[in-house]
Design an enzyme around this catalytic site. Sequence first.
Site, PDB file in Angstrom:
ATOM      1  N   GLU A 158       0.841  -1.189   0.000  1.00  0.00           N
ATOM      2  CA  GLU A 158       0.000   0.000   0.000  1.00  0.00           C
ATOM      3  C   GLU A 158       0.880   1.243   0.000  1.00  0.00           C
ATOM      4  O   GLU A 158       1.956   1.230   0.611  1.00  0.00           O
ATOM      5  CB  GLU A 158      -0.913  -0.003   1.234  1.00  0.00           C
ATOM      6  N   HIS A 166      -7.698   1.317   2.116  1.00  0.00           N
ATOM      7  CA  HIS A 166      -7.588   0.839   3.504  1.00  0.00           C
ATOM      8  C   HIS A 166      -8.356   1.745   4.467  1.00  0.00           C
ATOM      9  O   HIS A 166      -7.801   2.253   5.444  1.00  0.00           O
ATOM     10  CB  HIS A 166      -6.120   0.734   3.925  1.00  0.00           C
TER      11      HIS A 166
HETATM   12  P1  NAI Z   1     -10.823 -11.285  15.252  1.00  0.00           P
HETATM   13  O1  NAI Z   1      -9.558 -11.773  15.818  1.00  0.00           O
HETATM   14  O2  NAI Z   1     -11.917 -10.839  16.159  1.00  0.00           O
HETATM   15  O3  NAI Z   1     -11.440 -12.402  14.275  1.00  0.00           O
HETATM   16  C1  NAI Z   1     -10.677 -13.143  13.379  1.00  0.00           C
HETATM   17  C2  NAI Z   1     -11.305 -14.518  13.247  1.00  0.00           C
HETATM   18  O4  NAI Z   1     -10.622 -15.241  12.225  1.00  0.00           O
HETATM   19  C3  NAI Z   1     -11.191 -15.344  14.525  1.00  0.00           C
HETATM   20  O5  NAI Z   1     -12.457 -15.852  14.878  1.00  0.00           O
HETATM   21  C4  NAI Z   1     -10.209 -16.450  14.149  1.00  0.00           C
HETATM   22  O6  NAI Z   1     -10.461 -17.668  14.833  1.00  0.00           O
HETATM   23  C5  NAI Z   1     -10.479 -16.581  12.665  1.00  0.00           C
HETATM   24  N1  NAI Z   1      -9.401 -17.204  11.916  1.00  0.00           N
HETATM   25  C6  NAI Z   1      -8.066 -17.109  12.112  1.00  0.00           C
HETATM   26  N2  NAI Z   1      -7.416 -17.828  11.183  1.00  0.00           N
HETATM   27  C7  NAI Z   1      -8.341 -18.388  10.381  1.00  0.00           C
HETATM   28  C8  NAI Z   1      -8.286 -19.229   9.259  1.00  0.00           C
HETATM   29  N3  NAI Z   1      -7.119 -19.648   8.762  1.00  0.00           N
HETATM   30  N4  NAI Z   1      -9.439 -19.622   8.699  1.00  0.00           N
HETATM   31  C9  NAI Z   1     -10.640 -19.217   9.196  1.00  0.00           C
HETATM   32  N5  NAI Z   1     -10.758 -18.412  10.262  1.00  0.00           N
HETATM   33  C10 NAI Z   1      -9.625 -18.001  10.851  1.00  0.00           C
HETATM   34  O7  NAI Z   1     -10.410 -10.110  14.247  1.00  0.00           O
HETATM   35  P2  NAI Z   1     -11.324  -8.888  13.751  1.00  0.00           P
HETATM   36  O8  NAI Z   1     -11.235  -7.765  14.712  1.00  0.00           O
HETATM   37  O9  NAI Z   1     -12.656  -9.405  13.359  1.00  0.00           O
HETATM   38  O10 NAI Z   1     -10.502  -8.458  12.441  1.00  0.00           O
HETATM   39  C11 NAI Z   1     -10.507  -9.267  11.272  1.00  0.00           C
HETATM   40  C12 NAI Z   1      -9.540  -8.701  10.252  1.00  0.00           C
HETATM   41  O11 NAI Z   1      -9.948  -7.385   9.866  1.00  0.00           O
HETATM   42  C13 NAI Z   1      -8.100  -8.575  10.733  1.00  0.00           C
HETATM   43  O12 NAI Z   1      -7.236  -9.051   9.728  1.00  0.00           O
HETATM   44  C14 NAI Z   1      -7.898  -7.093  10.859  1.00  0.00           C
HETATM   45  O13 NAI Z   1      -6.567  -6.732  10.623  1.00  0.00           O
HETATM   46  C15 NAI Z   1      -8.798  -6.556   9.764  1.00  0.00           C
HETATM   47  N6  NAI Z   1      -9.191  -5.164   9.940  1.00  0.00           N
HETATM   48  C16 NAI Z   1      -9.189  -4.358   8.832  1.00  0.00           C
HETATM   49  C17 NAI Z   1      -9.549  -3.021   8.925  1.00  0.00           C
HETATM   50  C18 NAI Z   1      -9.589  -2.155   7.710  1.00  0.00           C
HETATM   51  O14 NAI Z   1      -9.395  -0.953   7.830  1.00  0.00           O
HETATM   52  N7  NAI Z   1      -9.834  -2.701   6.537  1.00  0.00           N
HETATM   53  C19 NAI Z   1      -9.884  -2.407  10.220  1.00  0.00           C
HETATM   54  C20 NAI Z   1      -9.959  -3.377  11.312  1.00  0.00           C
HETATM   55  C21 NAI Z   1      -9.582  -4.694  11.162  1.00  0.00           C
END
Ligand code: NAI
Length: 421
Positions: free
Chosen positions: A279, A302
């Site tokens: 990015e 982003h």
């Molecule tokens: P979280 O930790 O609450 O949820 C992630 C889930 O993915 C968990 O339930 C975990 O068990 C599951 N997981 C992990 N590895 C996996 C796999 N190989 N296959 C299937 N499931 C798997 O995280 P949250 O807060 O929901 O964030 C999710 C993503 O969103 C993160 O990558 C974060 O960096 C991204 N994000 C992006 C933003 C943006 O500006 N676009 C802002 C905030 C978060």
Amino acid sequence: MRRSPTFRAVGKETSLERSKIRILLLEAIHKSAVEQFTDAGYDNIDHVDRSLADDELARRLRGVHILGIRSRTEVTARALEHADKLIAVGCFGIGTDQVDLAAAEIRGIPVFNAPFSNTRSVAELVMAEVIALCRGLPERNAAAHEGRWLKAVAGATEVRGKTLGIVGYGRIGTQVGMLAEGLGMRVVYHDIEAKLALGNASPVGSLDELLGRADVVTLHVPETPRTFHMIGTEQLARMRKGAKLINAARGTVIDIDALVDALASKHLSGAAVDVFPEEPASNDQEFISPLRRFDNVILTPHIGGSTTEAQQNIGVEVAAKLVKYSDNGSTVTSVNFPEVTLPEHAGKHRILHIHRNQPGMLAQVNAVFSKARINIASQYLETSPRIGYAVIDIDAERPVSIAIRKELDAIDGTIRTRLLY
Ligand code: NAI
């Protein structure tokens, strides 16, 4: 004047007033943070609207007790060497890669962030994209801007009754699921952990099954070795013809070249991508991606979590954690420190002892108190491989004298002590 945590016992029972605790906030951190600090009695705040380069940061850190940054200020080990009074760092955002966390830890400085404040913002963006993709808005919008009139029913559907496949059913994934159900979508999800389904969502047995069932697939997994390119050529081929893919998780989760092929062959009818393997570092740099040529792909810089509400929530969440640490010693949710949950300590004096994690530390700390015939009311200890964090409460009738503080400081392996009256 409200009394506050003290960092240095000058004399027998002296507290540093909160107004003497210097807070440096960089990068125009939201005013909600300032309000949170001032409401708690911390009004010695230097609020700077830009990031600081290493040299300037090192200079400005002298005498500062609490530092707040966003994503653009690098807090290096070198800068921390100049931070003679620093007790904590707040990253007002999700990421903490900009801080040398290990260097902060070994100096006894916990680092806090706000991992949950923008969950709802991401979920709302994703739902907007689900609808936009199902109606073919990106290509129709692009055509209209060029003077072309793409009025046609083909390729436009309601989302009601369609299946949304959520990969990663965590904080964001579950919110997306609830919003999608509100719009009448069927929700299926896949997670590597057993997750309780919210609403009428149902788990599927595997990623492949989800890909084969969903009209729209949305990714909400963290960046891990296992999620690297988890959506590649094979997985895209398993998706239904004409399906849509959304990634607002991390840029490395999709193999972009494979996505380009799936879009070029029209196997997928659209995509929305908010995060990329590479990015631009700033708004002045060009955004380079092979996805730019597709009108049916929504490309966003982003911004999944970038809303006014999220910024405000982040300000409150991180400032509250810093205030709590300063007032009470609690390190809960710190990203680089042993986590200790602490009760209020009314009627008690609290001693925080941060030390290298080596055998016999607690015994030596306790020996200082027993030698002074001070009874310990309660005690807490958590360790990481590198450091230990011991919290000792004693009855307020027996103030900690400067001699005791000196003895604690003199224990080999002590990183720092703090006294909270
Ligand atoms: P979280 O930790 O609450 O949820 C992630 C889930 O993915 C968990 O339930 C975990 O068990 C599951 N997981 C992990 N590895 C996996 C796999 N190989 N296959 C299937 N499931 C798997 O995280 P949250 O807060 O929901 O964030 C999710 C993503 O969103 C993160 O990558 C974060 O960096 C991204 N994000 C992006 C933003 C943006 O500006 N676009 C802002 C905030 C978060």
